[in-house]
Write an enzyme that holds these catalytic residues in place. Structure first.
Site, PDB file in Angstrom:
ATOM      1  CG  ASP A 267      31.373  46.049  49.407  1.00 13.94           C
ATOM      2  OD1 ASP A 267      31.686  46.628  48.356  1.00 13.94           O
ATOM      3  OD2 ASP A 267      31.844  46.353  50.522  1.00 13.94           O
ATOM      4  CB  CYS A 374      36.620  55.994  39.877  1.00 12.09           C
ATOM      5  SG  CYS A 374      36.811  55.620  41.633  1.00 12.09           S
TER       6      CYS A 374
END
Length: 470
Positions: A267, A374
């Site tokens: 990340d 999402c």
């Protein structure tokens, strides 16, 4: 003040979404009125929390049966003997489902008010207490710890910090007991931490998981659990989680592999990488290696011969890759006011394509790539699949197991067979508007599981396999 309004968007985003859900393919298939009804239902459902809290059991340390027993005892204690079941999912055998009771519309509102920010408010609707950093303002009448207060969410972010009165748009979240006085909450000596209001009558009754079995369970939305099962990592394999923070899926992948092999989690935000490492440590998983790195730059220009385990990586280094891509997040629930601009919403598609291109190059021939978001837009979901199949002839769409969501949405030019291979979790498919204790006790377990599969966050999953070199 309104009670659970439909989610609101900026005008340009509303127009953009309206076109998405009124596209020609969809209207031809459903009819104009049905497509419109489905869209309006989606807007309504997004402002409410899902009907179930999903808990993933850390099967690396404990059995599902053991955690289920402990969790049932904890919920009985929190709900003061109210009989709320803990359900096992027949197709996701490492999760437990706890029904959410509400919305409760008969709660008496108190004169003393506490206003919290939108994100804090959403957490309260899913079972959290109110912590001091989330408090924006209180009535001047909140003078001491122990006062009964009604808690509201400032969904538009217009309340000024420390204000003694707020007349703007606010949504009632329930009642609680203040743990601090007003002067303590807004102390001039600096921001406080810790519990601010202990919720005793929330609009949605859902268990609090503060310090409850922290190493044995992980709060995770149901579709996010499905993703790792679809990737289906095997012991001894080398797995890449390209956008891994805060580590829910990375730790799940490691658990499914019995902590044998490698899960490389990257990340680009350092504080989020620390969270991945903390979660791996808490769940006692040793095969996760987390790095602060930009996934779009994770491919090494030349094949590396050194033993360095971190990025950038040589081409064709991984057996399986999960790209749970940065996205517009329009499927998250509950959400009553979406603040992103159209420019921000449309900025995700090119970023997702950069990450996807790197993922394809890092994947071994015969390897599996799972792409997920999402969000609910076509541009970040089905359009990305159509683009990927055209851009990378080496990729084939594959069936997903388990497949418990709906098929893909029409409008991106994919065939019916291709849409059936995709998995879209669509809250608009649910007509139920909340659940009370009587309807819960009258429901069959199979019906509750079916509801849990549908009434979750908006989510999208596609599974690709890279063909082997000839």
């Amino acid at each position: 003040m309104s009670f659970f309004p439909k989610i609101s968007f900026q005008c340009e985003v509303e127009e953009y979404l309206t076109k998405v859900f009124r596209n020609n393919e969809l209207i031809t298939a459903l009819g104009g009125q049905e497509a419109e009804n489905k869209y309006q239902s989606l807007l309504s459902r997004l402002s409410h929390p899902p009907s179930f809290t999903t808990v993933r059991v850390n099967t690396h340390l404990s059995s599902v049966k053991h955690v289920k027993k402990l969790l049932f005892e904890e919920i009985q204690k929190q709900f003061k003997g109210l009989c709320v079941p803990v359900l096992e999912h027949p197709k996701l055998q490492d999760i437990l489902l706890i029904p959410v009771i509400g919305p409760r519309r008969d709660l008496k509102k108190h004169p003393s008010e506490v206003i919290v920010g939108a994100q804090c408010g959403y957490a309260v609707l899913r079972g959290a207490h109110v912590y001091v950093p989330g408090i924006v303002s209180t009535s001047r009448s909140v003078v001491k710890a122990g006062d009964l207060v009604s808690v509201y969410s400032d969904i538009e972010g217009k309340c000024k910090r420390g204000a003694k009165e707020f007349k703007g748009v606010k949504v009632f979240l329930g009642n609680g007991i203040s743990e601090l006085s007003r002067s303590e909450i807004f102390s001039s000596s600096g921001p406080l931490k810790g519990l601010g209001v202990r919720m005793i009558e929330p609009v949605y009754l859902s268990p609090s998981f503060d310090n409850v079995l922290p190493s044995h369970l992980f709060l995770q939305n149901l579709p996010s659990v499905v993703v790792s099962h679809i990737l289906n990592p095997q012991p001894g394999e080398k797995i890449l989680d390209m956008c891994a923070a805060p580590g829910g899926k990375a730790t799940h992948l490691a658990t499914l592999m019995h902590d044998q092999g490698e899960v490389i989690a990257i990340d680009k935000i350092a504080n989020k990488v620390k969270k991945i490492k903390l979660n791996a440590e808490l769940l006692q998983l040793n095969c996760i290696k987390a790095f602060c790195y930009d996934g779009t730059k994770a491919l090494s220009v030349e094949k590396r011969e050194d033993e360095q385990e971190g990025p950038p990586f040589s081409p064709e280094s991984f057996d399986r890759i999960l790209l749970d891509a940065p996205c517009s997040g329009m499927g998250q629930r509950p959400n009553m006011a979406y603040s992103s601009t159209l420019k921000e919403v449309t900025s995700y598609q090119p970023l997702q394509r950069k990450l996807f291109t790197v993922a394809v190059k890092l994947l071994k021939p015969g390897g599996v790539l799972v792409y997920s978001t999402c969000t609910i837009t076509l541009s970040e979901n089905e359009e990305q699949v159509a683009w990927a199949l055209k851009r990378f002839p080496c990729l084939q769409l594959h069936p997903q197991e388990p497949h418990i969501g709906g098929e893909g949405m029409k409008g991106a030019g994919l065939t019916l067979d291709q849409l059936k291979l995709l998995q879209r979790f669509d809250p608009a498919a649910v007509t139920l508007q909340g659940m009370d204790i009587n309807s819960l006790q009258d429901s069959r377990e199979d019906d509750l599981i079916s509801l849990a599969n549908k009434d979750c966050i908006g989510f999208f999953i596609a599974k690709f396999v890279k063909s082997k070199s000839k």
